[in-house]
Design a protein around this motif. Sequence first.
Motif, mmCIF file in Angstrom:
data_model
loop_
_atom_site.group_PDB
_atom_site.id
_atom_site.type_symbol
_atom_site.label_atom_id
_atom_site.label_comp_id
_atom_site.label_asym_id
_atom_site.label_seq_id
_atom_site.Cartn_x
_atom_site.Cartn_y
_atom_site.Cartn_z
ATOM 1 N N GLN A 217 40.681 31.927 43.892
ATOM 2 C CA GLN A 217 40.920 31.668 45.304
ATOM 3 C C GLN A 217 40.621 32.884 46.186
ATOM 4 O O GLN A 217 40.125 32.544 47.333
ATOM 5 C CB GLN A 217 42.334 31.198 45.434
ATOM 6 C CG GLN A 217 42.770 29.962 45.030
ATOM 7 C CD GLN A 217 44.194 29.584 44.865
ATOM 8 O OE1 GLN A 217 45.156 30.312 44.912
ATOM 9 N NE2 GLN A 217 44.492 28.150 45.341
ATOM 10 N N VAL A 218 41.050 33.832 45.694
ATOM 11 C CA VAL A 218 40.857 35.223 46.557
ATOM 12 C C VAL A 218 39.353 35.517 46.482
ATOM 13 O O VAL A 218 38.750 35.648 47.528
ATOM 14 C CB VAL A 218 41.631 36.306 46.116
ATOM 15 C CG1 VAL A 218 41.228 37.685 46.470
ATOM 16 C CG2 VAL A 218 43.088 36.203 46.206
ATOM 17 N N VAL A 219 38.656 35.456 45.589
ATOM 18 C CA VAL A 219 37.360 35.689 45.641
ATOM 19 C C VAL A 219 36.614 34.744 46.323
ATOM 20 O O VAL A 219 35.418 34.924 47.075
ATOM 21 C CB VAL A 219 36.812 35.754 44.197
ATOM 22 C CG1 VAL A 219 35.152 35.684 43.953
ATOM 23 C CG2 VAL A 219 37.336 36.952 43.254
ATOM 24 N N SER A 220 36.911 33.628 46.354
ATOM 25 C CA SER A 220 36.127 32.225 46.942
ATOM 26 C C SER A 220 36.450 32.602 48.513
ATOM 27 O O SER A 220 35.711 32.336 49.400
ATOM 28 C CB SER A 220 36.534 31.051 46.605
ATOM 29 O OG SER A 220 36.542 30.592 45.420
ATOM 30 N N ALA A 221 37.688 32.918 48.822
ATOM 31 C CA ALA A 221 37.816 33.112 50.282
ATOM 32 C C ALA A 221 37.150 34.312 50.751
ATOM 33 O O ALA A 221 36.613 34.241 52.040
ATOM 34 C CB ALA A 221 39.401 33.439 50.306
ATOM 35 N N PRO A 227 38.078 38.442 55.844
ATOM 36 C CA PRO A 227 37.776 39.800 55.386
ATOM 37 C C PRO A 227 38.669 40.091 54.021
ATOM 38 O O PRO A 227 39.591 39.567 53.575
ATOM 39 C CB PRO A 227 38.632 40.310 56.535
ATOM 40 C CG PRO A 227 38.351 39.352 57.638
ATOM 41 C CD PRO A 227 38.502 37.975 56.990
ATOM 42 N N ALA A 228 38.291 41.062 53.302
ATOM 43 C CA ALA A 228 38.773 41.307 52.030
ATOM 44 C C ALA A 228 39.963 42.323 52.483
ATOM 45 O O ALA A 228 40.141 43.419 52.192
ATOM 46 C CB ALA A 228 37.882 42.218 51.354
ATOM 47 N N ASP A 229 41.041 41.788 53.041
ATOM 48 C CA ASP A 229 42.180 42.232 53.509
ATOM 49 C C ASP A 229 43.621 41.377 53.140
ATOM 50 O O ASP A 229 43.467 40.166 53.361
ATOM 51 C CB ASP A 229 42.140 42.396 55.090
ATOM 52 C CG ASP A 229 43.544 42.580 55.614
ATOM 53 O OD1 ASP A 229 43.898 43.907 55.876
ATOM 54 O OD2 ASP A 229 44.304 41.749 56.127
ATOM 55 N N ALA A 260 39.007 42.654 41.393
ATOM 56 C CA ALA A 260 37.825 42.034 41.676
ATOM 57 C C ALA A 260 36.743 43.221 42.071
ATOM 58 O O ALA A 260 35.514 43.198 41.486
ATOM 59 C CB ALA A 260 37.856 41.232 42.558
ATOM 60 N N PHE A 261 37.090 44.223 42.604
ATOM 61 C CA PHE A 261 36.176 45.135 42.884
ATOM 62 C C PHE A 261 35.904 46.176 41.705
ATOM 63 O O PHE A 261 34.858 46.518 41.198
ATOM 64 C CB PHE A 261 36.866 46.275 43.844
ATOM 65 C CG PHE A 261 37.098 45.768 45.286
ATOM 66 C CD1 PHE A 261 36.167 44.828 45.849
ATOM 67 C CD2 PHE A 261 38.056 46.091 46.031
ATOM 68 C CE1 PHE A 261 36.370 44.155 47.216
ATOM 69 C CE2 PHE A 261 38.453 45.636 47.322
ATOM 70 C CZ PHE A 261 37.496 44.836 47.840
ATOM 71 N N ASP A 262 36.766 46.448 40.869
ATOM 72 C CA ASP A 262 36.683 47.278 39.612
ATOM 73 C C ASP A 262 35.912 46.607 38.527
ATOM 74 O O ASP A 262 35.105 47.055 38.047
ATOM 75 C CB ASP A 262 37.941 47.348 38.993
ATOM 76 C CG ASP A 262 38.865 48.529 39.911
ATOM 77 O OD1 ASP A 262 38.385 49.074 40.992
ATOM 78 O OD2 ASP A 262 40.021 48.749 39.513
ATOM 79 N N GLU A 263 36.117 45.233 38.581
ATOM 80 C CA GLU A 263 34.979 44.451 37.530
ATOM 81 C C GLU A 263 33.917 44.034 38.357
ATOM 82 O O GLU A 263 33.159 43.366 37.397
ATOM 83 C CB GLU A 263 36.001 43.298 37.175
ATOM 84 C CG GLU A 263 37.252 43.289 36.287
ATOM 85 C CD GLU A 263 37.175 43.906 35.161
ATOM 86 O OE1 GLU A 263 36.134 43.610 34.385
ATOM 87 O OE2 GLU A 263 37.663 45.084 34.736
ATOM 88 N N GLY A 264 33.277 44.414 39.243
ATOM 89 C CA GLY A 264 32.191 43.841 39.880
ATOM 90 C C GLY A 264 32.136 42.581 40.440
ATOM 91 O O GLY A 264 31.175 41.969 40.408
ATOM 92 N N ILE A 265 33.370 42.081 40.622
ATOM 93 C CA ILE A 265 33.301 40.545 40.778
ATOM 94 C C ILE A 265 33.135 40.469 42.386
ATOM 95 O O ILE A 265 32.238 39.487 43.111
ATOM 96 C CB ILE A 265 34.638 39.834 40.547
ATOM 97 C CG1 ILE A 265 34.887 39.808 38.976
ATOM 98 C CG2 ILE A 265 34.691 38.403 41.074
ATOM 99 C CD1 ILE A 265 36.196 39.422 38.587
ATOM 100 N N LEU A 266 33.392 41.383 43.078
ATOM 101 C CA LEU A 266 33.503 41.570 44.767
ATOM 102 C C LEU A 266 32.666 42.999 44.920
ATOM 103 O O LEU A 266 33.173 43.889 44.222
ATOM 104 C CB LEU A 266 34.790 41.327 45.333
ATOM 105 C CG LEU A 266 35.258 39.979 45.581
ATOM 106 C CD1 LEU A 266 36.580 39.669 46.151
ATOM 107 C CD2 LEU A 266 34.278 38.952 46.164
ATOM 108 N N GLN A 267 32.110 43.178 45.755
ATOM 109 C CA GLN A 267 31.390 44.503 46.277
ATOM 110 C C GLN A 267 32.532 44.863 47.356
ATOM 111 O O GLN A 267 32.818 44.392 48.459
ATOM 112 C CB GLN A 267 30.024 44.119 46.894
ATOM 113 C CG GLN A 267 29.479 45.452 47.545
ATOM 114 C CD GLN A 267 29.079 46.212 46.228
ATOM 115 O OE1 GLN A 267 28.537 45.740 45.096
ATOM 116 N NE2 GLN A 267 29.285 47.647 46.306
#
Length: 270
Positions: A217-221, A227-229, A260-267
């Motif tokens: 849900q967070v990644v999709s949002a 914003p990634a906030d 998500a950042f550490d795993e490269g799912i999000l930039q």
Amino acid sequence: MSARFTPPDNEAMVGPFAQCVRHPNATPLTYHGTNSWILAAPNDGACVVVDPGPDDAACIGRIAEACARRGLTVAAVAVTHDHFDHAECAEEAGRVFGAPVLGVASGTLGPGPLELPGVSLAIEVVPLPGHSSDSVGFLVEEGALVVTGDVVFAQSPTMVCWPDGRMGDYLASLDVLGRLVAERGVERLLTGHGPVIENPSERIEQARRHRLQRLQQVVSAVRSGIPADAEALVEAVYNDVRPELHDGAVRSVNAQLRFAFDEGILQENR
């Protein structure tokens, strides 16, 4: 759900090796209160007290009375983790009982067998970080149980307490619990709050699915333009969370973003 779990009434025995002393520090985060666990073999005169509770002399009094009724002395006071609702009275409990206080955060508790004078019950300390970095479980293989602290609950998801708690660690700890069930015959998880979990494999997988669903849900949002906030994402994703649990939701979202950042799912935009 209630038919699947055994509510630990105050001073209730859960099998022959564990007794629950539940404290009335109920809040939205602690459910009906903190569960202290007295671990002892049936014929031993000494026990280990796990998670003595918050800074309240009445908590120590309840534990002392439960031990006295069984003729038990306290060989050690141990904590699953150093959060105040589990460990705030630990030093005072150690003083009252004349027993060492053991915990990861203080450097007095490590993984492996817990060997104490007068305690014949085999207790193994198992690292279970994620909710907090210092979280551990206490495996009593003879009783087919693990005292789990706040790693998993019957009644609700737990919180990954970022920045100390990490989602990757949490998922790995669910794997550890799953292996204890599959390979060591664990049948019950004795939690820090709420009912005993008597269907551990199912509940562990439910906890994993919930955490991964929230992550998605967070990644999709974020991918949709939010914003990634954490505050913005809680409003978008955790809009079903009660206001008093808002801060916990912010911590969990921060843990999900970091994962998500550490795993490269999000930039990550630095």
